[in-house]
Design a protein around this motif. Structure first.
Motif, PDB file in Angstrom:
ATOM      1  N   ILE A  58      40.412  45.248  48.992  1.00  0.00           N
ATOM      2  CA  ILE A  58      41.437  45.168  47.945  1.00  0.00           C
ATOM      3  C   ILE A  58      42.749  45.767  48.452  1.00  0.00           C
ATOM      4  O   ILE A  58      43.812  45.168  48.305  1.00  0.00           O
ATOM      5  N   TRP A  75      45.890  43.579  48.632  1.00  0.00           N
ATOM      6  CA  TRP A  75      46.860  43.940  47.591  1.00  0.00           C
ATOM      7  C   TRP A  75      48.204  44.273  48.240  1.00  0.00           C
ATOM      8  O   TRP A  75      49.235  43.860  47.764  1.00  0.00           O
ATOM      9  N   TYR A 131      42.952  47.729  39.271  1.00  0.00           N
ATOM     10  CA  TYR A 131      41.535  47.892  39.581  1.00  0.00           C
ATOM     11  C   TYR A 131      41.134  49.353  39.541  1.00  0.00           C
ATOM     12  O   TYR A 131      41.957  50.244  39.759  1.00  0.00           O
ATOM     13  N   VAL A 154      45.619  38.746  43.917  1.00  0.00           N
ATOM     14  CA  VAL A 154      44.165  38.867  43.994  1.00  0.00           C
ATOM     15  C   VAL A 154      43.588  38.287  42.712  1.00  0.00           C
ATOM     16  O   VAL A 154      44.071  38.579  41.616  1.00  0.00           O
TER      17      VAL A 154
END
Length: 97
Positions: free
Chosen positions: A90, A94, A78, A4
């Motif tokens: 995410i 991820w 994060y 990411v």
């Protein structure tokens, strides 16, 4: 393996948005104007090249691309406060990285 990346426009956020949505239609999320998350194979440089932030000429010399200046950073963790769709995006990208 995908990673990411945070992509932050320094100029021309509209050009950056067009390039990202064209090159990463299913692997990008706009956070705010000129602020994006992108899931991609490769390095930050690879993402810059694919989006058009940088271009290489025939001799391999790197120069500023047609999209304008921007920063691409690989994300290693994060945390924060934002809408649930961000955390879901995410998590989905991820876990497939």
């Amino acid at each position: 393996m995908k990673s990411v990346f945070a992509v932050l426009a320094a100029e021309h956020p509209e050009k950056l948005a067009q390039a990202i949505t064209a090159k990463f239609p299913d692997d990008s999320l706009e956070l705010d104007r000129g602020q994006w998350l992108v899931s991609s194979d490769g390095t930050s440089q690879h993402v810059c090249e694919r989006i058009g932030i940088i271009e290489k000429n025939a001799e391999g010399v790197i120069r500023k691309g047609s999209v304008g200046s921007a920063l691409v950073v690989s994300v290693s963790g994060y945390y924060g406060v934002k809408s649930s769709n961000l955390w879901e995006w995410i998590r989905a990208h991820w876990e497939t990285a």
